[in-house]
Design an enzyme around this catalytic site. Structure first.
Site, PDB file in Angstrom:
ATOM      1  N   HIS A  98       0.855  -1.038  -0.080  1.00 18.13           N
ATOM      2  CA  HIS A  98      -0.183   0.027   0.047  1.00 18.13           C
ATOM      3  C   HIS A  98       0.867   1.394   0.019  1.00 18.13           C
ATOM      4  O   HIS A  98       2.173   0.921   0.329  1.00 18.13           O
ATOM      5  CB  HIS A  98      -1.032  -0.110   1.122  1.00 18.13           C
ATOM      6  CG  HIS A  98      -0.107  -0.036   2.538  1.00 18.13           C
ATOM      7  ND1 HIS A  98       0.331  -1.382   3.044  1.00 18.13           N
ATOM      8  CD2 HIS A  98      -0.011   0.887   3.504  1.00 18.13           C
ATOM      9  CE1 HIS A  98       0.683  -1.002   4.073  1.00 18.13           C
ATOM     10  NE2 HIS A  98       0.609  -0.025   4.389  1.00 18.13           N
ATOM     11  N   HIS A 100       1.107   5.179   1.221  1.00 14.20           N
ATOM     12  CA  HIS A 100       0.484   6.408   2.181  1.00 14.20           C
ATOM     13  C   HIS A 100       0.648   7.689   1.233  1.00 14.20           C
ATOM     14  O   HIS A 100       1.614   7.871   0.920  1.00 14.20           O
ATOM     15  CB  HIS A 100       1.378   6.483   3.332  1.00 14.20           C
ATOM     16  CG  HIS A 100       1.173   5.416   4.166  1.00 14.20           C
ATOM     17  ND1 HIS A 100       0.530   5.314   5.451  1.00 14.20           N
ATOM     18  CD2 HIS A 100       1.933   4.084   4.275  1.00 14.20           C
ATOM     19  CE1 HIS A 100       0.684   4.149   5.989  1.00 14.20           C
ATOM     20  NE2 HIS A 100       1.514   3.586   5.398  1.00 14.20           N
TER      21      HIS A 100
HETATM   22  P1  AMP Z   1       2.086   0.277   7.283  1.00 12.66           P
HETATM   23  O1  AMP Z   1       2.797   0.553   8.555  1.00 12.66           O
HETATM   24  O2  AMP Z   1       2.844   0.959   6.342  1.00 12.66           O
HETATM   25  O3  AMP Z   1       2.022  -1.057   7.005  1.00 12.66           O
HETATM   26  O4  AMP Z   1       0.878   1.058   7.480  1.00 12.66           O
HETATM   27  C1  AMP Z   1      -0.431   0.527   7.964  1.00 12.66           C
HETATM   28  C2  AMP Z   1      -1.340   1.476   7.979  1.00 12.66           C
HETATM   29  O5  AMP Z   1      -2.583   0.972   7.708  1.00 12.66           O
HETATM   30  C3  AMP Z   1      -1.211   2.059   9.337  1.00 12.66           C
HETATM   31  O6  AMP Z   1      -1.076   3.655   9.094  1.00 12.66           O
HETATM   32  C4  AMP Z   1      -2.948   2.252   9.870  1.00 12.66           C
HETATM   33  O7  AMP Z   1      -3.171   3.144  10.813  1.00 12.66           O
HETATM   34  C5  AMP Z   1      -3.667   1.625   8.768  1.00 12.66           C
HETATM   35  N1  AMP Z   1      -4.952   0.818   8.997  1.00 12.66           N
HETATM   36  C6  AMP Z   1      -4.876  -0.379   9.842  1.00 12.66           C
HETATM   37  N2  AMP Z   1      -5.831  -0.894  10.127  1.00 12.66           N
HETATM   38  C7  AMP Z   1      -6.988  -0.091   9.374  1.00 12.66           C
HETATM   39  C8  AMP Z   1      -8.090  -0.054   9.116  1.00 12.66           C
HETATM   40  N3  AMP Z   1      -9.006  -0.941   9.609  1.00 12.66           N
HETATM   41  N4  AMP Z   1      -8.482   1.136   8.133  1.00 12.66           N
HETATM   42  C9  AMP Z   1      -7.759   1.926   7.937  1.00 12.66           C
HETATM   43  N5  AMP Z   1      -6.716   2.184   8.067  1.00 12.66           N
HETATM   44  C10 AMP Z   1      -6.070   0.894   8.753  1.00 12.66           C
END
Ligand code: AMP
Length: 133
Positions: A98, A100
């Site tokens: 993903h 950001h």
């Molecule tokens: P990463 O550390 O790059 O894997 O980022 C994962 C991101 O997913 C974090 O910024 C979380 O806040 C976000 N996240 C986790 N669960 C959810 C959810 N149910 N809906 C939206 N965002 C989420």
């Protein structure tokens, strides 16, 4: 492999969806750096960019560019951080590719927490040689 994002894609977990197409969805991050923090998520759960076909990665970046434009025009942010945490060592919490897109504002006092170190004498040239591609 099932991840929290595969559950979101299947609709088993709710999300606020901003965009969807054949290759990806874009949703609001539940725990944003700033409101509007967007995630562009590959439908296929490639763990990192290494497993992702280049054409798909290019499409994800195209959608990230659209998200950036929408954040700038709607929220008035002056910049964005566009970030892929690529592997656990980089801080990736969800092993499902993903991007950001984080809105940023002049003087918002947010920073990356990286500690940077200069090269020793001559070292940058050695690294340059090793890392050519
Ligand atoms: P990463 O550390 O790059 O894997 O980022 C994962 C991101 O997913 C974090 O910024 C979380 O806040 C976000 N996240 C986790 N669960 C959810 C959810 N149910 N809906 C939206 N965002 C989420």
């Amino acid at each position: 492999m099932e991840t929290i994002f595969t559950k979101i894609i299947e609709g088993a977990i709710p999300s606020v969806k901003l965009h969807e197409d054949a290759l990806c969805i874009a949703i609001l991050d539940i725990n944003p750096v700033h409101k509007g923090h967007t995630l562009v998520i590959s439908r296929t759960p490639y763990p990192t960019i290494s497993e992702c076909p280049s054409e798909t990665l290019a499409h994800l970046m195209h959608v990230a560019k659209e998200a950036d434009a929408k954040l700038r025009s709607t929220l008035g942010c002056q910049g964005t951080n566009i970030v892929i945490n690529n592997g656990k060592a980089s801080g990736q919490e969800v092993p499902h590719l993903h991007i950001h897109i984080i809105p940023r504002y002049d003087d918002d006092q947010q920073k990356f927490g990286f500690i940077k170190h200069p090269y020793a004498d001559g070292e940058i040239a050695q690294y340059g040689k090793k890392l050519e591609f």
